[in-house]
Design a protein around this motif. Structure first.
Motif, PDB file in Angstrom:
ATOM      1  N   GLN A 151       0.821  -1.220   0.000  1.00  0.00           N
ATOM      2  CA  GLN A 151       0.000   0.000   0.000  1.00  0.00           C
ATOM      3  C   GLN A 151       0.852   1.266   0.000  1.00  0.00           C
ATOM      4  OE1 GLN A 151      -2.705  -0.237   3.344  1.00  0.00           O
ATOM      5  NE2 GLN A 151      -3.418  -2.287   2.780  1.00  0.00           N
ATOM      6  N   ILE A 152       2.125   1.112   0.302  1.00  0.00           N
ATOM      7  CA  ILE A 152       3.024   2.270   0.350  1.00  0.00           C
ATOM      8  C   ILE A 152       3.223   2.822  -1.059  1.00  0.00           C
ATOM      9  CG2 ILE A 152       5.387   3.025   0.851  1.00  0.00           C
ATOM     10  CD1 ILE A 152       5.488   0.921   3.067  1.00  0.00           C
ATOM     11  N   GLN A 187      13.132   8.967   5.054  1.00  0.00           N
ATOM     12  CA  GLN A 187      13.213   8.274   6.330  1.00  0.00           C
ATOM     13  C   GLN A 187      13.993   6.983   6.136  1.00  0.00           C
ATOM     14  OE1 GLN A 187      12.071   9.471   9.263  1.00  0.00           O
ATOM     15  NE2 GLN A 187      11.275  11.325   8.272  1.00  0.00           N
ATOM     16  N   MET A 188      14.770   6.615   7.162  1.00  0.00           N
ATOM     17  CA  MET A 188      15.618   5.425   7.066  1.00  0.00           C
ATOM     18  C   MET A 188      15.131   4.353   8.028  1.00  0.00           C
ATOM     19  SD  MET A 188      19.712   5.203   7.765  1.00  0.00           S
ATOM     20  CE  MET A 188      20.421   3.750   8.539  1.00  0.00           C
ATOM     21  N   GLU A 219       8.288  -5.189   7.209  1.00  0.00           N
ATOM     22  CA  GLU A 219       7.070  -4.566   6.701  1.00  0.00           C
ATOM     23  C   GLU A 219       6.466  -3.617   7.727  1.00  0.00           C
ATOM     24  OE1 GLU A 219       3.217  -6.295   4.494  1.00  0.00           O
ATOM     25  OE2 GLU A 219       3.352  -6.875   6.607  1.00  0.00           O
ATOM     26  N   HIS A 220       6.397  -4.050   8.979  1.00  0.00           N
ATOM     27  CA  HIS A 220       5.811  -3.221  10.037  1.00  0.00           C
ATOM     28  C   HIS A 220       6.568  -1.901  10.177  1.00  0.00           C
ATOM     29  CE1 HIS A 220       3.838  -2.141  13.780  1.00  0.00           C
ATOM     30  NE2 HIS A 220       5.026  -1.968  14.326  1.00  0.00           N
ATOM     31  N   ALA A 221       7.912  -1.963  10.110  1.00  0.00           N
ATOM     32  CA  ALA A 221       8.701  -0.748  10.217  1.00  0.00           C
ATOM     33  C   ALA A 221       8.439   0.187   9.044  1.00  0.00           C
ATOM     34  CB  ALA A 221      10.187  -1.106  10.293  1.00  0.00           C
ATOM     35  N   CYS A 225       6.454   3.704   9.524  1.00  0.00           N
ATOM     36  CA  CYS A 225       7.213   4.908   9.203  1.00  0.00           C
ATOM     37  C   CYS A 225       6.492   5.754   8.158  1.00  0.00           C
ATOM     38  CB  CYS A 225       8.603   4.513   8.720  1.00  0.00           C
ATOM     39  SG  CYS A 225       9.661   5.912   8.303  1.00  0.00           S
ATOM     40  N   TRP A 226       6.049   5.119   7.101  1.00  0.00           N
ATOM     41  CA  TRP A 226       5.377   5.848   6.009  1.00  0.00           C
ATOM     42  C   TRP A 226       4.100   6.524   6.498  1.00  0.00           C
ATOM     43  CZ3 TRP A 226       0.943   4.031   2.950  1.00  0.00           C
ATOM     44  CH2 TRP A 226       0.662   4.861   1.852  1.00  0.00           C
ATOM     45  N   ARG A 227       3.307   5.797   7.258  1.00  0.00           N
ATOM     46  CA  ARG A 227       2.039   6.363   7.739  1.00  0.00           C
ATOM     47  C   ARG A 227       2.248   7.486   8.741  1.00  0.00           C
ATOM     48  NH1 ARG A 227      -1.334   0.647   8.438  1.00  0.00           N
ATOM     49  NH2 ARG A 227      -1.967   0.470   6.239  1.00  0.00           N
TER      50      ARG A 227
END
Length: 351
Positions: A151-152, A187-188, A219-221, A225-227
């Motif tokens: 979804q990213i 973001q890293m 995936e969770h990270a 992060c994106w959201r």
């Protein structure tokens, strides 16, 4: 920043085994590094010793010397990376000395201080903490892969390498910083203990994670992060190399992390994996790029680790690889990573 810390390197500061220290010397948002304990390089500035850049981080011959000359130190960081994450017996003296001075110990190795009763008792006696960064998460805190990563909409770039200890994390940080200077929200995602020590907010320690949950933690990270940050671009810190036999790694970033783009780090004068002929020769860069392409991802830039190179060698390799590959070729420590920024901007515009 109040988390003032010294680095413990057990005489390894000038070697690749101190890559954790090297990362912290170059930058960290979690701690303020105010000194290093390393007898062979004592008297130098750690930054100048590392890459010629003075950073006001003095190197001391002993813990006592450091604490006599640096004020208000709260932490000592075990800042080395050994094969198998084993804690050298020779470091225990420095660790105990630090605890007796009330310093908390931050340990990034696989051998945990909290499993040593005498160290635990000494820490309790002096009101100090033992922080084992690589201690695995409890099962109920781990995530399984779900597919949400798809979804990213921001480009996901993995910074991978043709071997271990090449500067993948440093290159990723430099790209993140360069993006910020060009008004891009990069973001890293950290994947090792040093990334956490440097202040990473999103990520996990890859080699401390039960294999079933590596994909899910990655995936969770990424999704979190994106959201939560609205990142324009996400950078994943790579680990080891796709074909390094001591710990092949990277397909997870391309497949489970959906990284469709790669910045590849390579040392042109390194012949064998981890400098060990028994481990086999490192394949040509073109071969690694083809392998990455087989996973469905594109290498958008090559970053050169110029170990054993003169400045002239570095420039020659940069020109040769640029002509051979037709992509930006970076010298991260010498001239920075700005050459990849236009490529990243185009990925964001065309996402």
């Amino acid at each position: 920043m109040t988390n003032r810390a010294i680095l413990l390197t057990d005489g390894l500061l000038s070697t690749p085994n101190a890559k954790t220290a090297h990362g912290l010397i170059r930058g960290t948002e979690r701690y303020t590094i105010v000194g290093a304990v390393d007898r062979p390089t004592a008297g130098q500035d750690a930054g100048a010793m590392l890459d010629g850049n003075f950073r006001n981080i003095p190197v001391f011959a002993s813990v006592d010397d450091a604490l006599a000359q640096v004020e208000a130190v709260s932490y000592a960081i075990v800042a080395i990376a050994t094969n198998g994450g084993v804690l050298p017996e020779s470091m225990l003296t420095d660790i105990k000395n630090c605890l007796e001075h009330g310093l908390s110990i931050v340990n990034g190795l696989h051998e945990f201080l909290n499993d040593k009763p005498d160290i635990v008792a000494l820490a309790q006696q002096h009101g100090a903490q033992l922080i084992d960064v690589r201690r695995p998460k409890p099962r109920n805190e781990l995530h399984f892969w779900t597919g949400e990563v798809r979804q990213i909409t921001a480009p996901i770039i993995a910074v991978m390498g043709t071997d271990c200890a090449l500067g993948k994390r440093t290159t990723a940080r430099l790209i993140r910083e360069a993006c910020g200077q060009h008004n891009l929200n990069a973001q890293m995602i950290y994947t090792g203990q040093t990334g956490w020590l440097q202040g990473g907010q999103y990520g996990f320690v890859f080699d401390s994670t039960l294999n079933d949950f590596v994909s899910g933690e990655l995936e969770h990270a990424l999704v979190s992060c994106w959201r939560e940050t609205g990142a324009d671009v996400l950078l994943i810190e790579g680990q080891a190399a796709l074909r390094n036999p001591s710990g092949p790694c990277g397909s997870e970033f391309l497949v489970s992390g959906n990284a469709r783009y790669v910045v590849l780090v390579h040392a042109p004068k390194r012949t064998y994996y981890d400098h060990d002929a028994a481990w086999g020769k490192i394949p040509p860069v073109e071969s690694e790029i083809a392998l990455i392409r087989a996973y469905g991802s594109d290498v958008i830039a090559l970053a050169l680790n110029t170990e054993d190179c003169t400045d002239e060698d570095a420039s020659t390799y940069q020109k040769e690889f640029s002509e051979r590959l037709g992509i930006p070729v970076l010298l991260p420590l010498q001239t920075g990573v700005d050459a990849v920024i236009p490529v990243i901007k185009s990925l964001i515009i065309n996402k």
